[in-house]
Motif scaffolding. Sequence first.
Motif, PDB file in Angstrom:
ATOM      1  N   GLN A   6      -8.334  -0.111   3.719  1.00  0.00           N
ATOM      2  CA  GLN A   6      -7.127   0.329   3.027  1.00  0.00           C
ATOM      3  C   GLN A   6      -7.367   1.626   2.256  1.00  0.00           C
ATOM      4  OE1 GLN A   6      -5.766  -2.946   0.642  1.00  0.00           O
ATOM      5  NE2 GLN A   6      -4.843  -4.030   2.376  1.00  0.00           N
ATOM      6  N   GLN A   7      -8.544   1.749   1.661  1.00  0.00           N
ATOM      7  CA  GLN A   7      -8.861   2.987   0.951  1.00  0.00           C
ATOM      8  C   GLN A   7      -9.016   4.148   1.920  1.00  0.00           C
ATOM      9  OE1 GLN A   7     -12.246   2.449  -1.601  1.00  0.00           O
ATOM     10  NE2 GLN A   7     -11.345   0.731  -2.717  1.00  0.00           N
ATOM     11  N   ASN A  12      -2.653   2.135  -0.158  1.00  0.00           N
ATOM     12  CA  ASN A  12      -2.090   1.857  -1.489  1.00  0.00           C
ATOM     13  C   ASN A  12      -2.290   3.026  -2.449  1.00  0.00           C
ATOM     14  OD1 ASN A  12      -1.240  -0.800  -0.831  1.00  0.00           O
ATOM     15  ND2 ASN A  12      -3.351  -1.513  -1.038  1.00  0.00           N
ATOM     16  N   LEU A  13      -2.247   4.226  -1.917  1.00  0.00           N
ATOM     17  CA  LEU A  13      -2.437   5.408  -2.758  1.00  0.00           C
ATOM     18  C   LEU A  13      -1.270   5.550  -3.735  1.00  0.00           C
ATOM     19  CD1 LEU A  13      -4.471   7.796  -2.983  1.00  0.00           C
ATOM     20  CD2 LEU A  13      -2.870   9.114  -1.579  1.00  0.00           C
ATOM     21  N   PRO A  14      -1.533   5.623  -5.050  1.00  0.00           N
ATOM     22  CA  PRO A  14      -0.442   5.734  -6.048  1.00  0.00           C
ATOM     23  C   PRO A  14       0.085   7.171  -6.126  1.00  0.00           C
ATOM     24  CG  PRO A  14      -2.559   5.695  -7.154  1.00  0.00           C
ATOM     25  CD  PRO A  14      -2.855   5.522  -5.700  1.00  0.00           C
ATOM     26  N   LEU A  15       0.878   7.551  -5.148  1.00  0.00           N
ATOM     27  CA  LEU A  15       1.324   8.942  -5.047  1.00  0.00           C
ATOM     28  C   LEU A  15       2.233   9.345  -6.198  1.00  0.00           C
ATOM     29  CD1 LEU A  15       1.955   9.303  -1.223  1.00  0.00           C
ATOM     30  CD2 LEU A  15       0.132  10.327  -2.579  1.00  0.00           C
ATOM     31  N   ARG A  16       3.111   8.438  -6.615  1.00  0.00           N
ATOM     32  CA  ARG A  16       4.052   8.799  -7.680  1.00  0.00           C
ATOM     33  C   ARG A  16       3.318   9.080  -8.983  1.00  0.00           C
ATOM     34  NH1 ARG A  16       8.978   4.956  -7.821  1.00  0.00           N
ATOM     35  NH2 ARG A  16       9.197   5.981  -5.804  1.00  0.00           N
ATOM     36  N   GLY A  92       8.797  12.769  -2.003  1.00  0.00           N
ATOM     37  CA  GLY A  92       8.645  13.369  -0.685  1.00  0.00           C
ATOM     38  C   GLY A  92       7.206  13.540  -0.260  1.00  0.00           C
ATOM     39  N   ILE A  93       6.257  13.173  -1.088  1.00  0.00           N
ATOM     40  CA  ILE A  93       4.841  13.354  -0.788  1.00  0.00           C
ATOM     41  C   ILE A  93       4.293  12.085  -0.133  1.00  0.00           C
ATOM     42  CG2 ILE A  93       2.569  13.809  -1.759  1.00  0.00           C
ATOM     43  CD1 ILE A  93       3.923  15.279  -4.037  1.00  0.00           C
ATOM     44  N   THR A  94       3.546  12.265   0.950  1.00  0.00           N
ATOM     45  CA  THR A  94       2.936  11.150   1.662  1.00  0.00           C
ATOM     46  C   THR A  94       1.433  11.406   1.782  1.00  0.00           C
ATOM     47  OG1 THR A  94       3.061  12.078   3.889  1.00  0.00           O
ATOM     48  CG2 THR A  94       5.059  11.036   3.021  1.00  0.00           C
ATOM     49  N   PRO A  95       0.668  10.379   2.150  1.00  0.00           N
ATOM     50  CA  PRO A  95      -0.763  10.611   2.404  1.00  0.00           C
ATOM     51  C   PRO A  95      -1.005  11.672   3.467  1.00  0.00           C
ATOM     52  CG  PRO A  95      -0.342   8.262   2.173  1.00  0.00           C
ATOM     53  CD  PRO A  95       1.003   8.937   2.175  1.00  0.00           C
ATOM     54  N   VAL A 454       7.112   1.502  -0.677  1.00  0.00           N
ATOM     55  CA  VAL A 454       7.036   0.080  -1.003  1.00  0.00           C
ATOM     56  C   VAL A 454       5.581  -0.371  -0.886  1.00  0.00           C
ATOM     57  CG1 VAL A 454       7.795  -2.230  -0.384  1.00  0.00           C
ATOM     58  CG2 VAL A 454       9.355  -0.300  -0.160  1.00  0.00           C
ATOM     59  N   PRO A 455       4.931  -0.825  -1.945  1.00  0.00           N
ATOM     60  CA  PRO A 455       3.527  -1.224  -1.874  1.00  0.00           C
ATOM     61  C   PRO A 455       3.324  -2.410  -0.950  1.00  0.00           C
ATOM     62  CG  PRO A 455       4.284  -0.991  -4.157  1.00  0.00           C
ATOM     63  CD  PRO A 455       5.492  -0.969  -3.294  1.00  0.00           C
TER      64      PRO A 455
END
Length: 474
Positions: A6-7, A12-16, A92-95, A454-455
């Motif tokens: 997952q890492q 589960n990256l906390p982008l916000r 609007g930001i994604t991994p 959505v986590p």
Amino acid sequence: MNSVWQQLTLVNLPLRQWSESSYLHHIIGWLRTWRQGSWLMRWADYLAAGLVAIVFGLAPFVSTGVVGVLLLACAGFWLLLTLTDEGEIGTGITPLHLLVLLYWGVATVATAVSPVRSAALEGWIKLTLYLLFFALMARVLRSSRFRSTLILVYLVAAAIVSVVGLRQWFFGASALATWVDPESSLAGTTRVYSFLGNPNLLAAYLLPATIFSAAAFFAWRNWLPKLLALTLWVVNSACLVLTFSRGGWIGYVAGSFVLLMLLVHWLTVRFPRFWRIWTLPIVLGVTALLVAVAVITVEPLRERVASIFVGREDSSNNFRINVWMAVIEMIKDRPWLGIGPGNDAFNRIYPRYQQPGYTALSAYSVVLEIAVETGLIGVACFLWLLLVAFSQAWQRIQQLRKLGSREGFWLMAAVANMVGMLAHGLVDTVWYRPQVSTLWWLTIALIASYYSLVPLSQTPTEAYSANKSELSAQ
């Protein structure tokens, strides 16, 4: 083990939280007040979609210089949208954005330390324009209406290109270069090239069209649009085959295979238990049989496929092998950050390593091209980007499958396109041409546009409700 995966895939990256504490928080929306008073910016999303549509509508018919100007306009408009953004910071930001930014950073450092810095700077500018185009598309494609419309624009343009290519097959066309081994029995065979001027480039351009048109058959409602999608698939597939591009064929088979497997996975969810178990083996067997029959019975196809496995006995194979050997020596001399991005930098350095008589404009392999331009660090970053893209696409496909949303077909097409273009890219680098490179970044942007905040730690019921609301809002 699951936590490590997952890492690695940034699930589960906390982008916000990251965006709110970053410097970007102070830049995004800086001119928000001006936008509120601008009449033109009320139509900002439509203008952005229009710019992207113009790029895909004109790319195969105009020069690379014109495409460059259009990409520059898209980059400028993305910057304007970012500075005037009224949305919540970070939505609007994604991994994938972060990994694209990381790759751009590696390319920037490679440019700074390049032994031919001025030439590498030109390549860096082109790369920057492509990546900003990706950022604009990832924003525009969040709307299902724009998503379907832009894919349709590309399919219409590809259909025109294919019709001209089929006309060349039936009425003949002069070869603009030696595309077939002169000692081969296929030396007199017409290889169509349409507006692209090169059959290998045409095959790379049409490959996503065959995948998207197949997906459109399932995504579009009513039988008339489905008939149109089927027609587009037949026309684009026929033209791609008649390019006699072995790399294009490899990409077509790989991409179609992946799309077929994803469709089987999607459609069998409500099948009886027997068919859930046996549909996949049956489809695989029938597909393999059809391909084998086609290769055995169609002589030009049989000879072209056989030439893939004869090694240096085929002049095209021999040429590529000699170029690859020289490129590997280039990588050995600058293994970590390469020589800098772009074909101009490559053309400056390659003559020092080339074998006599084997002049080349590129590495004829995407992996080797990335390695020679940005080193092993750039290759690692690119592979990480692919890993995250495939992982997030698969997770989102599973969510959309549970919801029964037709939007999942476009996402499956994006995954299949990535596989097909990568398979073709192993033996060619035509995807660095703007007509193809824009399509590569379209597939990445398409996957990014489906990203959900959505986590995964939410319960299935919570995740279902959140995703249902998100799709309804699109």
